[in-house]
Design a protein around this motif. Structure first.
Motif, PDB file in Angstrom:
ATOM      1  N   GLU A   1     -34.163  -3.112 -35.331  1.00  0.00           N
ATOM      2  CA  GLU A   1     -33.050  -3.671 -34.747  1.00  0.00           C
ATOM      3  C   GLU A   1     -32.279  -3.226 -33.276  1.00  0.00           C
ATOM      4  O   GLU A   1     -31.875  -4.253 -32.635  1.00  0.00           O
ATOM      5  N   GLN A   2     -31.215  -2.287 -34.242  1.00  0.00           N
ATOM      6  CA  GLN A   2     -30.681  -2.048 -32.733  1.00  0.00           C
ATOM      7  C   GLN A   2     -30.999  -1.575 -31.645  1.00  0.00           C
ATOM      8  O   GLN A   2     -30.633  -2.071 -30.567  1.00  0.00           O
TER       9      GLN A   2
ATOM     10  N   TYR B   1     -32.643   4.223 -33.492  1.00  0.00           N
ATOM     11  CA  TYR B   1     -31.752   3.663 -34.070  1.00  0.00           C
ATOM     12  C   TYR B   1     -31.623   2.941 -34.756  1.00  0.00           C
ATOM     13  O   TYR B   1     -31.273   2.276 -35.353  1.00  0.00           O
TER      14      TYR B   1
ATOM     15  N   GLU C   1     -31.296  -4.985 -30.017  1.00  0.00           N
ATOM     16  CA  GLU C   1     -30.244  -5.632 -29.002  1.00  0.00           C
ATOM     17  C   GLU C   1     -29.488  -5.419 -28.159  1.00  0.00           C
ATOM     18  O   GLU C   1     -29.214  -5.842 -27.261  1.00  0.00           O
ATOM     19  N   TRP C   2     -30.472  -3.960 -28.054  1.00  0.00           N
ATOM     20  CA  TRP C   2     -29.561  -2.638 -27.227  1.00  0.00           C
ATOM     21  C   TRP C   2     -30.758  -3.937 -25.477  1.00  0.00           C
ATOM     22  O   TRP C   2     -30.294  -3.886 -24.225  1.00  0.00           O
TER      23      TRP C   2
ATOM     24  N   PRO D   1     -25.421  -0.646 -24.721  1.00  0.00           N
ATOM     25  CA  PRO D   1     -25.219   0.880 -25.934  1.00  0.00           C
ATOM     26  C   PRO D   1     -24.449   2.216 -25.798  1.00  0.00           C
ATOM     27  O   PRO D   1     -23.702   2.447 -24.398  1.00  0.00           O
TER      28      PRO D   1
END
Length: 134
Positions: A17-18, A14, A21-22, A30
């Motif tokens: 960065e994603q 994913y 963030e999660w 998520p």
């Protein structure tokens, strides 16, 4: 969606960065998952309705073992952390934190100085602790 993936596999699938963030946001879940905020609602409700109730009824010792976000949620409640403080809270795997329940409140008596530094804690009525809570 993320079940069974480790941090690196999640980042590979994913994007880093994603994945970050999660893992480190308070209120961004998520897909088909749970944010720290959602986890906190569940974990703190259980803690107050079951664990705290047992302690208030006279039970002396309770050990809690759980996954990271459940423990972060309980720490948030016990240490009165705000969402911005709890997202940066690093917890050591298998290293205990010690809280004393006294007169209806929780007093932190010890936690490791860093997630990688193991420490053994003991409590006596006369002992003074140099380890500090958040």
């Amino acid at each position: 969606e993320l079940q069974g993936l480790n941090k690196q596999e999640t980042a590979d699938k994913y994007g880093s960065e994603q994945a970050h963030e999660w893992r480190r946001s308070y209120d961004i879940p998520p897909m088909n998952g749970e944010s720290l905020e959602i986890c906190a609602e569940r974990a703190v409700a259980y803690f107050t309705e079951h664990i705290e109730l047992q302690l208030a009824s006279g039970k002396k010792n309770i050990m809690i073992a759980a996954h990271g976000n459940s423990l972060r949620s309980i720490n948030m409640y016990l240490d009165k952390l705000i969402s911005q403080e709890v997202i940066s809270l690093e917890l050591a795997t298998g290293i205990p934190m010690l809280y004393i329940f006294k007169e209806g409140r929780f007093i932190c008596r010890g936690r490791p100085p860093a997630p990688t530094e193991g420490t053994v804690y003991a409590y006596t009525k006369v002992a003074k602790f140099s380890k500090l809570c958040l």
